[in-house]
Design a protein around this motif. Sequence first.
Motif, PDB file in Angstrom:
ATOM      1  N   LYS A 114       0.799  -1.275   0.070  1.00 19.16           N
ATOM      2  CA  LYS A 114      -0.120   0.010  -0.031  1.00 19.16           C
ATOM      3  C   LYS A 114       0.904   1.234   0.050  1.00 19.16           C
ATOM      4  N   GLU A 115       2.103   1.324   0.789  1.00 19.41           N
ATOM      5  CA  GLU A 115       2.895   2.160   1.028  1.00 19.41           C
ATOM      6  C   GLU A 115       3.975   2.307  -0.460  1.00 19.41           C
ATOM      7  N   THR A 116       3.934   3.342  -1.077  1.00 22.64           N
ATOM      8  CA  THR A 116       4.920   3.631  -2.187  1.00 22.64           C
ATOM      9  C   THR A 116       6.234   3.922  -1.900  1.00 22.64           C
ATOM     10  N   THR A 144       1.007  -2.055  -6.481  1.00 19.69           N
ATOM     11  CA  THR A 144       0.463  -1.094  -5.196  1.00 19.69           C
ATOM     12  C   THR A 144      -0.884  -1.228  -5.124  1.00 19.69           C
ATOM     13  N   PHE A 145      -1.330  -1.196  -3.955  1.00 22.74           N
ATOM     14  CA  PHE A 145      -3.051  -1.418  -3.771  1.00 22.74           C
ATOM     15  C   PHE A 145      -3.332  -0.149  -2.816  1.00 22.74           C
ATOM     16  N   ASP A 146      -4.317   0.858  -3.320  1.00 20.54           N
ATOM     17  CA  ASP A 146      -4.742   1.843  -2.614  1.00 20.54           C
ATOM     18  C   ASP A 146      -5.944   1.149  -1.700  1.00 20.54           C
ATOM     19  N   ASP A 147      -6.469   2.154  -0.727  1.00 21.28           N
ATOM     20  CA  ASP A 147      -7.596   1.602   0.043  1.00 21.28           C
ATOM     21  C   ASP A 147      -8.793   0.893  -0.890  1.00 21.28           C
ATOM     22  N   SER A 148      -9.269   1.437  -2.080  1.00 16.60           N
ATOM     23  CA  SER A 148     -10.078   1.164  -2.844  1.00 16.60           C
ATOM     24  C   SER A 148      -9.959  -0.021  -3.592  1.00 16.60           C
ATOM     25  N   LYS A 149      -8.685  -0.242  -4.082  1.00 19.61           N
ATOM     26  CA  LYS A 149      -8.291  -1.629  -4.588  1.00 19.61           C
ATOM     27  C   LYS A 149      -8.410  -2.754  -3.556  1.00 19.61           C
TER      28      LYS A 149
END
Length: 280
Positions: A114-116, A144-149
């Motif tokens: 999540k962190e890039t 990378t996976f944000d909150d939506s993903k």
Amino acid sequence: MIIRYDKEKLISALRDFSNATGININLIDKDGNTQILWNDYKAHFDVPPYCRLIHSLPQAQKKCHASDSMLIERCKKSLKAEHHICHAGLIDIAVPITHNDSVLGYIILGQMKKETDFKKVYPLIAHTGLPMEEMKKSFDALPTFDDSKIKGVISVAVMLTKYILTENMVKTKSGHKLDILTEYIDAHIDEALTPDSISKGTYLSKTTLYKLTNRHFGMALGEYINLKKLDKSLELLEKADLSIEEVATSSGFSGASYYGKLFKKYKGISPTAYRKKLTL
């Protein structure tokens, strides 16, 4: 309750999910034992370089196992999907496979970030002694996976668990006296179990209880209970914030002294020494 796994169908379903999403997914049974691993369904099994470097350290592998165990414990209590950031800064997701409010197993998803910004992950792995330049390169290559993903992955994984049940990939068979006994002990392992309390809770005679453990486990009822309590305590010893006394009482023992004697008898070392080994 006996749980049957149709591994051929499960491997096919997990392969399809992984191929479609690019996400590592494993299946764990209700006791935390791995039933389907990523390399069971990947023709060319290849752990991402970042995780491969982490796994090259024996102590890191223990931390990975402890991280999964903590997540599974949360699932067991909430009966819903849970996720967290593991010790190496990656996202772990666990989704319980449930039927009538009973957990039959879990699917575990991981190796996503999540962190890039590697600088924010660096403090978590700086102590490992691994080459940080190589670690940064392999970390940057992870998806990378944000909150939506993450929310989307969890939703699809929940649908997968329902599909697994609908297609009878995981089936239950209950009613055997031994299943009734072992399920009751597992459910009440943190209590002061006695032949009387177990007999009352299972509607099995004390004579039947003694015969079951002797016939199927080659040991007395009391010894079987103590071994199960010791197994429970191993999970708790991984939690550094718990004292040995708290581990003992949370595992159903009367106190640290008796717990320590039994632990030394069956494990060969003291609970304190065992805990120290986990941090080496």
